[in-house]
Design a protein around this motif. Structure first.
Motif, PDB file in Angstrom:
ATOM      1  N   TYR A  25       1.066  -1.041   0.028  1.00  0.00           N
ATOM      2  CA  TYR A  25      -0.057   0.032  -0.112  1.00  0.00           C
ATOM      3  C   TYR A  25       0.813   1.190   0.036  1.00  0.00           C
ATOM      4  CZ  TYR A  25      -3.844   3.101   0.726  1.00  0.00           C
ATOM      5  OH  TYR A  25      -4.639   4.305   0.608  1.00  0.00           O
ATOM      6  N   GLN A  26       2.080   1.029   0.614  1.00  0.00           N
ATOM      7  CA  GLN A  26       2.848   2.287   0.778  1.00  0.00           C
ATOM      8  C   GLN A  26       3.587   2.766  -0.568  1.00  0.00           C
ATOM      9  OE1 GLN A  26       4.763   0.620   4.475  1.00  0.00           O
ATOM     10  NE2 GLN A  26       4.846   2.838   4.916  1.00  0.00           N
ATOM     11  N   ILE A  27       3.656   1.742  -1.760  1.00  0.00           N
ATOM     12  CA  ILE A  27       4.315   1.950  -2.658  1.00  0.00           C
ATOM     13  C   ILE A  27       3.864   1.951  -4.115  1.00  0.00           C
ATOM     14  CG2 ILE A  27       6.660   1.632  -1.572  1.00  0.00           C
ATOM     15  CD1 ILE A  27       6.948  -0.799  -3.470  1.00  0.00           C
ATOM     16  N   TYR A 126       1.046 -10.256   5.032  1.00  0.00           N
ATOM     17  CA  TYR A 126       0.228  -9.003   5.206  1.00  0.00           C
ATOM     18  C   TYR A 126       0.888  -8.041   5.747  1.00  0.00           C
ATOM     19  CZ  TYR A 126      -3.895  -6.989   7.547  1.00  0.00           C
ATOM     20  OH  TYR A 126      -4.683  -6.080   7.881  1.00  0.00           O
ATOM     21  N   HIS A 127       1.043  -6.911   5.213  1.00  0.00           N
ATOM     22  CA  HIS A 127       1.376  -5.684   5.600  1.00  0.00           C
ATOM     23  C   HIS A 127       0.442  -4.735   5.732  1.00  0.00           C
ATOM     24  CE1 HIS A 127       5.517  -3.568   6.231  1.00  0.00           C
ATOM     25  NE2 HIS A 127       4.278  -2.683   6.544  1.00  0.00           N
ATOM     26  N   TRP A 128      -0.721  -5.054   6.374  1.00  0.00           N
ATOM     27  CA  TRP A 128      -1.932  -4.074   6.922  1.00  0.00           C
ATOM     28  C   TRP A 128      -2.932  -4.168   5.991  1.00  0.00           C
ATOM     29  CZ3 TRP A 128       1.651   0.101   9.491  1.00  0.00           C
ATOM     30  CH2 TRP A 128       2.609  -0.614  10.354  1.00  0.00           C
ATOM     31  N   VAL A 170       3.031 -12.328   8.761  1.00  0.00           N
ATOM     32  CA  VAL A 170       2.295 -11.123   9.341  1.00  0.00           C
ATOM     33  C   VAL A 170       3.449 -10.014   9.746  1.00  0.00           C
ATOM     34  CG1 VAL A 170       0.662 -10.038  10.873  1.00  0.00           C
ATOM     35  CG2 VAL A 170       0.370 -12.539  10.034  1.00  0.00           C
ATOM     36  N   ASN A 171       3.275  -8.750   9.264  1.00  0.00           N
ATOM     37  CA  ASN A 171       4.276  -7.903   9.581  1.00  0.00           C
ATOM     38  C   ASN A 171       3.722  -6.860  10.632  1.00  0.00           C
ATOM     39  OD1 ASN A 171       6.514  -5.787   9.237  1.00  0.00           O
ATOM     40  ND2 ASN A 171       4.887  -4.342   9.003  1.00  0.00           N
ATOM     41  N   GLU A 172       4.298  -6.922  12.023  1.00  0.00           N
ATOM     42  CA  GLU A 172       4.017  -6.041  13.029  1.00  0.00           C
ATOM     43  C   GLU A 172       2.551  -6.390  13.627  1.00  0.00           C
ATOM     44  OE1 GLU A 172       5.311  -2.062  12.482  1.00  0.00           O
ATOM     45  OE2 GLU A 172       7.280  -2.808  12.140  1.00  0.00           O
ATOM     46  N   ALA A 317       2.990   6.343  22.243  1.00  0.00           N
ATOM     47  CA  ALA A 317       4.657   6.076  22.132  1.00  0.00           C
ATOM     48  C   ALA A 317       4.892   6.431  20.999  1.00  0.00           C
ATOM     49  CB  ALA A 317       4.680   4.611  22.212  1.00  0.00           C
ATOM     50  N   SER A 318       4.042   7.154  20.065  1.00  0.00           N
ATOM     51  CA  SER A 318       4.557   7.488  18.706  1.00  0.00           C
ATOM     52  C   SER A 318       4.433   8.879  18.290  1.00  0.00           C
ATOM     53  CB  SER A 318       4.043   6.437  17.545  1.00  0.00           C
ATOM     54  OG  SER A 318       2.769   6.619  17.531  1.00  0.00           O
ATOM     55  N   ALA A 319       3.840   9.626  19.120  1.00  0.00           N
ATOM     56  CA  ALA A 319       3.517  10.937  18.636  1.00  0.00           C
ATOM     57  C   ALA A 319       2.527  11.057  17.325  1.00  0.00           C
ATOM     58  CB  ALA A 319       4.744  11.821  18.304  1.00  0.00           C
ATOM     59  N   THR A 374      14.489  -7.107   9.584  1.00  0.00           N
ATOM     60  CA  THR A 374      13.734  -6.812   8.333  1.00  0.00           C
ATOM     61  C   THR A 374      13.203  -5.268   8.172  1.00  0.00           C
ATOM     62  OG1 THR A 374      11.928  -7.798   9.716  1.00  0.00           O
ATOM     63  CG2 THR A 374      12.665  -9.129   7.786  1.00  0.00           C
ATOM     64  N   GLU A 375      13.327  -4.328   9.214  1.00  0.00           N
ATOM     65  CA  GLU A 375      13.230  -2.915   9.194  1.00  0.00           C
ATOM     66  C   GLU A 375      13.908  -2.310  10.010  1.00  0.00           C
ATOM     67  OE1 GLU A 375       9.246  -1.586   9.410  1.00  0.00           O
ATOM     68  OE2 GLU A 375       8.334  -3.054   8.126  1.00  0.00           O
ATOM     69  N   ASN A 376      14.635  -1.206   9.523  1.00  0.00           N
ATOM     70  CA  ASN A 376      15.374  -0.127  10.408  1.00  0.00           C
ATOM     71  C   ASN A 376      15.562   0.755   9.539  1.00  0.00           C
ATOM     72  OD1 ASN A 376      18.540   0.588  11.356  1.00  0.00           O
ATOM     73  ND2 ASN A 376      17.109   0.620  13.001  1.00  0.00           N
ATOM     74  N   PHE A 428       4.420   6.371   1.243  1.00  0.00           N
ATOM     75  CA  PHE A 428       3.208   6.837   2.014  1.00  0.00           C
ATOM     76  C   PHE A 428       3.542   6.297   3.500  1.00  0.00           C
ATOM     77  CE2 PHE A 428      -1.034   5.305   3.641  1.00  0.00           C
ATOM     78  CZ  PHE A 428      -1.739   6.730   3.659  1.00  0.00           C
ATOM     79  N   GLU A 429       3.766   7.174   4.345  1.00  0.00           N
ATOM     80  CA  GLU A 429       4.114   6.742   5.554  1.00  0.00           C
ATOM     81  C   GLU A 429       2.684   6.871   6.583  1.00  0.00           C
ATOM     82  OE1 GLU A 429       6.151   5.171   7.384  1.00  0.00           O
ATOM     83  OE2 GLU A 429       5.462   5.733   9.130  1.00  0.00           O
ATOM     84  N   TRP A 430       1.830   5.703   6.178  1.00  0.00           N
ATOM     85  CA  TRP A 430       0.414   5.793   6.808  1.00  0.00           C
ATOM     86  C   TRP A 430      -0.328   7.019   7.334  1.00  0.00           C
ATOM     87  CZ3 TRP A 430      -0.339   1.227   5.232  1.00  0.00           C
ATOM     88  CH2 TRP A 430       0.729   0.130   5.214  1.00  0.00           C
ATOM     89  N   ALA A 431      -0.364   7.134   8.610  1.00  0.00           N
ATOM     90  CA  ALA A 431      -1.298   8.339   9.137  1.00  0.00           C
ATOM     91  C   ALA A 431      -0.480   9.740   8.765  1.00  0.00           C
ATOM     92  CB  ALA A 431      -1.503   8.113  10.660  1.00  0.00           C
TER      93      ALA A 431
HETATM   94  C1  PNW Z   1       6.330   0.287  10.673  1.00  0.00           C
HETATM   95  N1  PNW Z   1       4.325   3.353  15.916  1.00  0.00           N
HETATM   96  O1  PNW Z   1       5.434   0.943  10.793  1.00  0.00           O
HETATM   97  C2  PNW Z   1       6.025  -0.352   9.553  1.00  0.00           C
HETATM   98  O2  PNW Z   1       6.272  -1.891   9.231  1.00  0.00           O
HETATM   99  C3  PNW Z   1       6.279   0.355   8.082  1.00  0.00           C
HETATM  100  O3  PNW Z   1       5.373   0.116   7.110  1.00  0.00           O
HETATM  101  C4  PNW Z   1       6.460   1.919   8.484  1.00  0.00           C
HETATM  102  O4  PNW Z   1       6.591   2.707   7.174  1.00  0.00           O
HETATM  103  C5  PNW Z   1       7.464   1.844   9.426  1.00  0.00           C
HETATM  104  O5  PNW Z   1       7.337   1.375  10.454  1.00  0.00           O
HETATM  105  C6  PNW Z   1       7.827   3.245   9.948  1.00  0.00           C
HETATM  106  O6  PNW Z   1       6.946   3.833  10.542  1.00  0.00           O
HETATM  107  C7  PNW Z   1       5.284   1.383  12.256  1.00  0.00           C
HETATM  108  O7  PNW Z   1       3.564   4.042  15.997  1.00  0.00           O
HETATM  109  C8  PNW Z   1       4.319   2.559  12.494  1.00  0.00           C
HETATM  110  O8  PNW Z   1       4.987   2.376  17.065  1.00  0.00           O
HETATM  111  C9  PNW Z   1       4.191   3.029  13.476  1.00  0.00           C
HETATM  112  C10 PNW Z   1       4.590   2.576  14.788  1.00  0.00           C
HETATM  113  C11 PNW Z   1       5.647   1.559  14.762  1.00  0.00           C
HETATM  114  C12 PNW Z   1       5.782   0.999  13.257  1.00  0.00           C
END
Ligand code: PNW
Length: 469
Positions: A25-27, A126-128, A170-172, A317-319, A374-376, A428-431
């Motif tokens: 969804y992000q790309i 599954y990435h959401w 499943v991712n996260e 935790a994430s502003a 797998t992510e950093n 696309f960084e989600w919210a």
């Molecule tokens: C992860 N939080 O998302 C996701 O796997 C990625 O798709 C995303 O782009 C990336 O990290 C950067 O945010 C998160 O609020 C989104 O704690 C929010 C949180 C943690 C991870």
């Protein structure tokens, strides 16, 4: 901060996976093309007020059309591996057994292009992006969704298992359950603590059912689950703050890992959750399914938490960019505070040593399972300079220091198989929509032009051994 570790690619195993990650969804964009159905993220992003500046994934960075160019960029960077996700509604537009072959064809073309370029594909199932039809039927709080997911996993694995060996179910699940169904920051934007706990369990059940279904199809696939980890620090020295650490560490770091790798949820966490949720959703035998052996534990790492029970500090935790409820069922009294470290553009504290500590802890607490980061990665406000380059010294330093942390883990005998930076591309960084850039490759959102950032050049030099002294 800089590190004293003498960072060199030669200190890592010869077959180490050097990669970058993205999600569908992000790309991809192309939301209405190729027979794709709607997902909960389409609905959520098109609801006013949910995403900053009204951003949606309708076009995103158009990787659905531009994947040959994206693979070309990876090749130029010398990446050995690429992690991407499969959009569930491209394969099963209505979340049921009706199959959209054009969707499978797209991923076949992507995988074949990667393989021709000598790049190993890693598929996240599954990435959401849950099909909207399944949310309408109850979503992840509804047990049947776990079975629908296993069916989807089987379809994709059947189609691509002959050319893809590395699979992430499943991712996260923490984010999918608690940002999706408790805080409301992510799709589907529900705010129901009890439902979020049921969602978390059914995401895990879906993982376990998928593992079993895929194993029955092929024995040579390597299967893992992607979890996000944070070191949790104590704000003050009170017993209440120590209990806050136990609670947040339990929800974030132990809950999912114990279920997958020990076949049990931690008793203290179940006790915390029983105050807010009906735990009879956890049925006899479920934990046997969830505890089915995996080949890899996939570690996503960004930052640390510092917590207090004193009730001061942010409840998120994430502003989050919008008003949200607590993402912590049963723990909404706990506050999140800063510890004074420098932050990224997400306001997330930069703690490379925390990655080493997490990797060492996982290898100690769950011995015998290979780990992969797998992510950093990090978001910063990048600008294209006059000369057309993108100078991102902060991202470069973040990458370098976290790779040094990985090297320290390898030198401490942690069985680490690979490292994927988040992300290959700005996306696309989600919210947060398009307001946060995580890529090592810059994307101009008007022209879709890709430009390798300084951090990307540095990563390419590092991976090739050109930086080894
Ligand atoms: C992860 N939080 O998302 C996701 O796997 C990625 O798709 C995303 O782009 C990336 O990290 C950067 O945010 C998160 O609020 C989104 O704690 C929010 C949180 C943690 C991870």
């Amino acid at each position: 901060g800089s590190t004293r570790t003498n960072l060199r690619v030669g200190a890592f195993p010869a077959d180490f996976a050097w990669g970058a990650a993205t999600s569908a969804y992000q790309i991809e964009g192309a939301a209405d093309e190729g027979g794709r159905g709607r997902s909960i993220w389409d609905t959520f992003a098109h609801t006013p007020g949910r995403v900053v500046d009204g951003g949606t994934g309708d076009v995103a960075v158009d990787s659905y059309h531009r994947y040959p160019e994206d693979v070309e960029v990876m090749k130029r960077l010398g990446l050995t591996d690429y992690r991407f996700s499969v959009s569930w509604p491209r394969i099963q537009p209505d979340g049921d057994t009706k199959l959209n072959n054009a969707g499978l064809d797209y991923y076949r073309r992507l995988v074949d292009t990667l393989r021709d370029a000598g790049i190993t594909p890693w598929i996240t199932l599954y990435h959401w992006d849950l099909p909207q039809a399944l949310e309408d039927a109850g979503g992840w709080p509804h047990r049947d969704t776990a079975h629908r997911f296993a069916d989807f996993a089987q379809v994709v694995h059947d189609a691509l298992g002959d050319r893809v060996q590395e699979w992430i179910t499943v991712n996260e699940p923490w984010c999918a359950a608690f940002l999706g169904y408790a805080s409301g920051e992510h799709a589907p934007g529900r705010r129901d603590p009890a439902a979020s706990v049921a969602a978390a369990h059914h995401l895990m059940l879906g993982h376990g059912l998928a593992v079993r279904a895929m194993r029955a199809q092929r024995s040579d696939s390597r299967i893992g689950v992607g979890l996000n980890f944070y070191p949790v620090h104590q704000a003050g020295d009170s017993e209440a703050d120590a209990d806050a650490v136990r609670r947040i560490d339990g929800m974030q770091n132990r809950f999912f890992t114990d279920a997958v790798l020990r076949g049990e949820y931690p008793a203290d966490v179940l006790d915390d959750l029983s105050a807010v949720a009906d735990l009879s959703v956890i049925r006899p035998g479920d934990l046997d399914v969830i505890g089915s052996p995996v080949d890899t534990l996939c570690v996503n790492y960004y930052s640390r938490f510092t917590v207090t029970a004193a009730g001061s500090g942010s409840t998120s935790a994430s502003a989050a960019p919008t008003d949200v409820d607590s993402a912590w069922p049963g723990n909404s009294h706990i506050g999140f505070v800063g510890s004074g470290l420098p932050v990224t553009g997400m306001n997330w504290e930069i703690d490379p040593g925390g990655l080493r500590d997490i990797l060492v802890r996982l290898s100690r607490d769950y011995p015998g399972v290979p780990l992969v980061v797998t992510e950093n990665g990090s978001a910063f406000d990048d600008v294209v300079s006059e000369d057309g380059a993108v100078h991102d010294p902060e991202r470069l330093a973040y990458l370098r220091d976290h790779l040094a942390a990985c090297q320290e883990a390898v030198e401490a005998d942690v069985p680490l198989r690979g490292y994927f930076t988040w992300s290959l591309l700005d996306n696309f960084e989600w919210a947060w929509g398009y307001t946060k850039r995580f890529g090592i490759v810059h994307v101009d959102y008007d022209t879709q032009r890709r430009t390798v950032k300084d951090s990307g050049r540095w990563y390419a030099d590092f991976v090739s051994g050109r930086l080894d002294g």
